[in-house]
Design an enzyme around this catalytic site. Structure first.
Site, mmCIF file in Angstrom:
data_model
loop_
_atom_site.group_PDB
_atom_site.id
_atom_site.type_symbol
_atom_site.label_atom_id
_atom_site.label_comp_id
_atom_site.label_asym_id
_atom_site.label_seq_id
_atom_site.Cartn_x
_atom_site.Cartn_y
_atom_site.Cartn_z
ATOM 1 N N TYR A 128 0.846 -1.206 0.000
ATOM 2 C CA TYR A 128 0.000 0.000 0.000
ATOM 3 C C TYR A 128 0.878 1.251 0.000
ATOM 4 O O TYR A 128 0.672 2.176 -0.789
ATOM 5 C CB TYR A 128 -0.900 -0.032 1.236
ATOM 6 C CG TYR A 128 -1.838 1.142 1.383
ATOM 7 C CD1 TYR A 128 -2.934 1.301 0.533
ATOM 8 C CD2 TYR A 128 -1.635 2.100 2.385
ATOM 9 C CE1 TYR A 128 -3.802 2.377 0.686
ATOM 10 C CE2 TYR A 128 -2.488 3.171 2.539
ATOM 11 C CZ TYR A 128 -3.571 3.308 1.691
ATOM 12 O OH TYR A 128 -4.424 4.380 1.831
ATOM 13 N N LYS A 140 1.193 4.298 -2.828
ATOM 14 C CA LYS A 140 0.888 5.701 -2.528
ATOM 15 C C LYS A 140 2.125 6.581 -2.745
ATOM 16 O O LYS A 140 2.011 7.725 -3.180
ATOM 17 C CB LYS A 140 0.352 5.818 -1.096
ATOM 18 C CG LYS A 140 -1.010 5.130 -0.911
ATOM 19 C CD LYS A 140 -2.059 5.704 -1.842
ATOM 20 C CE LYS A 140 -3.453 5.194 -1.562
ATOM 21 N NZ LYS A 140 -4.484 5.839 -2.381
ATOM 22 N N ILE A 160 -8.744 9.127 8.343
ATOM 23 C CA ILE A 160 -10.046 9.730 8.030
ATOM 24 C C ILE A 160 -11.125 8.697 8.363
ATOM 25 O O ILE A 160 -10.991 7.520 7.980
ATOM 26 C CB ILE A 160 -10.127 10.094 6.515
ATOM 27 C CG1 ILE A 160 -8.945 10.970 6.064
ATOM 28 C CG2 ILE A 160 -11.480 10.737 6.187
ATOM 29 C CD1 ILE A 160 -8.874 12.347 6.671
HETATM 30 P P1 NDP Z 1 -13.211 3.313 1.452
HETATM 31 O O1 NDP Z 1 -12.717 1.915 1.629
HETATM 32 O O2 NDP Z 1 -14.212 3.867 2.363
HETATM 33 O O3 NDP Z 1 -13.648 3.535 -0.067
HETATM 34 C C1 NDP Z 1 -12.823 3.079 -1.110
HETATM 35 C C2 NDP Z 1 -13.408 3.543 -2.408
HETATM 36 O O4 NDP Z 1 -12.563 3.054 -3.468
HETATM 37 C C3 NDP Z 1 -14.796 2.986 -2.636
HETATM 38 O O5 NDP Z 1 -15.571 3.935 -3.320
HETATM 39 C C4 NDP Z 1 -14.516 1.782 -3.524
HETATM 40 O O6 NDP Z 1 -15.577 1.455 -4.387
HETATM 41 C C5 NDP Z 1 -13.362 2.309 -4.355
HETATM 42 N N1 NDP Z 1 -12.622 1.235 -5.001
HETATM 43 C C6 NDP Z 1 -11.851 0.279 -4.424
HETATM 44 N N2 NDP Z 1 -11.333 -0.519 -5.362
HETATM 45 C C7 NDP Z 1 -11.796 -0.069 -6.562
HETATM 46 C C8 NDP Z 1 -11.626 -0.460 -7.911
HETATM 47 N N3 NDP Z 1 -10.883 -1.520 -8.254
HETATM 48 N N4 NDP Z 1 -12.240 0.266 -8.876
HETATM 49 C C9 NDP Z 1 -13.001 1.327 -8.559
HETATM 50 N N5 NDP Z 1 -13.228 1.739 -7.314
HETATM 51 C C10 NDP Z 1 -12.626 1.055 -6.322
HETATM 52 O O7 NDP Z 1 -11.881 4.195 1.529
HETATM 53 P P2 NDP Z 1 -11.677 5.772 1.735
HETATM 54 O O8 NDP Z 1 -12.833 6.517 1.228
HETATM 55 O O9 NDP Z 1 -11.209 5.963 3.111
HETATM 56 O O10 NDP Z 1 -10.409 5.957 0.776
HETATM 57 C C11 NDP Z 1 -10.432 6.751 -0.392
HETATM 58 C C12 NDP Z 1 -8.997 7.026 -0.798
HETATM 59 O O11 NDP Z 1 -8.314 7.691 0.274
HETATM 60 C C13 NDP Z 1 -8.182 5.745 -1.075
HETATM 61 O O12 NDP Z 1 -7.332 5.962 -2.171
HETATM 62 C C14 NDP Z 1 -7.381 5.563 0.201
HETATM 63 O O13 NDP Z 1 -6.189 4.844 -0.028
HETATM 64 C C15 NDP Z 1 -7.133 7.005 0.590
HETATM 65 N N6 NDP Z 1 -6.819 7.195 2.004
HETATM 66 C C16 NDP Z 1 -7.724 6.930 2.997
HETATM 67 C C17 NDP Z 1 -7.399 7.134 4.324
HETATM 68 C C18 NDP Z 1 -8.337 6.866 5.456
HETATM 69 O O14 NDP Z 1 -7.933 6.954 6.628
HETATM 70 N N7 NDP Z 1 -9.607 6.551 5.216
HETATM 71 C C19 NDP Z 1 -6.065 7.625 4.707
HETATM 72 C C20 NDP Z 1 -5.188 7.886 3.603
HETATM 73 C C21 NDP Z 1 -5.558 7.666 2.302
HETATM 74 P P3 NDP Z 1 -16.672 0.312 -3.997
HETATM 75 O O15 NDP Z 1 -17.665 1.000 -3.146
HETATM 76 O O16 NDP Z 1 -17.211 -0.095 -5.288
HETATM 77 O O17 NDP Z 1 -15.937 -0.770 -3.272
#
Ligand code: NDP
Length: 250
Positions: free
Chosen positions: A157, A161, A190
């Site tokens: 991961y 990133k 978050i």
């Molecule tokens: P969630 O797990 O809540 O949501 C992940 C999102 O990514 C969902 O909308 C999911 O879609 C989508 N997704 C995953 N795999 C795929 C794929 N193959 N194709 C299309 N969509 C996909 O995570 P967050 O909202 O927390 O994370 C969003 C971004 O922020 C990510 O890139 C994460 O790495 C980054 N991030 C998050 C942090 C945190 O603490 N939450 C901290 C640092 C970075 P579906 O609903 O269809 O599964």
């Protein structure tokens, strides 16, 4: 006037979590948005209907797995045809898969690379010709504090990133002179489903590393995204913008 009035912003993984927050905040600022989902069409359609009714914008619902380059091409084109342009791309979709490197099967490693790194690269590659034709556009990649301060079990991961940060700088070098800006937003912890698992195990431990003593919200990240997408940041490109409550400070 709202900062993104009439713009068309394509956000990956926007039916929930941080992506949903970005879609909501872009719509609040007057942008038409793509709500992309993989499985939960109902959630995507409900969000789109809510945003259209609340902000008088158009929300474009599309099924998109960012591991599928053909789907990316198809959905970016459909969005651009509907709105006449892609003003902004937010590469938000992402996946974590905690586990020590030696325990990770190659399929899992590939899934993370394909989702978190190759997907954003492919999305950027599809929007760039459209942006270049207008000499205008903004690409945002959502990184993570894991690139600078990984937990155990986050090697792949963190690598994806960190790759996005490097990719952002390279995009800025290649395309800023053509009117296209690139940014990397680096969220800290978050409160979304992605964080839930680690929170359940180590809420106090994580909080003790956040000087502001609270988890962030999707909207905290979204406010930064809106600023970077808007003309208010017209002299900003190629940077890494941390939204972490001070987490990287220790
Ligand atoms: P969630 O797990 O809540 O949501 C992940 C999102 O990514 C969902 O909308 C999911 O879609 C989508 N997704 C995953 N795999 C795929 C794929 N193959 N194709 C299309 N969509 C996909 O995570 P967050 O909202 O927390 O994370 C969003 C971004 O922020 C990510 O890139 C994460 O790495 C980054 N991030 C998050 C942090 C945190 O603490 N939450 C901290 C640092 C970075 P579906 O609903 O269809 O599964």
């Amino acid at each position: 006037m709202s900062s993104l009035q009439g713009q068309a912003i394509f956000i990956t993984g926007s039916s929930r979590g941080i992506g949903e927050g970005i879609a909501r905040t872009c719509a609040r600022e007057g942008a038409h948005v793509a709500i992309t989902y993989r499985k939960n069409q109902e959630a995507a359609e409900a969000l789109a209907a809510e945003l259209e009714a609340t902000y008088a914008i158009s929300a474009h619902v599309a099924q998109l797995d960012v591991r599928d380059p053909h789907a990316i091409k198809r959905e970016v084109r459909a969005f651009a045809e509907r709105f006449g342009a892609v003003d902004g791309l937010v590469n938000n979709a992402g996946l974590v898969s905690p586990g020590l490197l030696v325990t990770q099967p190659i399929e899992k490693i590939r899934e993370l690379l394909d989702t978190n790194l190759l997907g954003p690269i492919q999305c950027a590659k599809e929007v760039l010709p459209l942006m270049l034709a207008r000499r205008k556009g903004v690409i945002i990649n959502i990184g993570s504090v894991a690139s600078g301060r990984p937990f155990r079990g986050q090697s792949i991961y963190a690598a994806t990133k960190g790759g996005l940060e490097a990719f952002t700088r390279a995009l800025a070098v290649e395309y800023s002179r053509k009117g296209i800006r690139a940014h990397c937003i680096v969220p800290g912890p978050i409160g979304t489903e992605m964080l839930d698992e680690s929170r359940a195990l180590a809420e106090k431990e994580i909080l003790s590393h956040i000087p502001l003593k609270t988890f962030g919200t999707a909207q905290d990240v979204a406010e930064m995204a809106v600023f970077l997408l808007s003309e208010r940041s017209k002299f900003v490109t190629g940077g890494v913008h941390v939204v972490d409550g001070g987490y990287l400070l220790g």
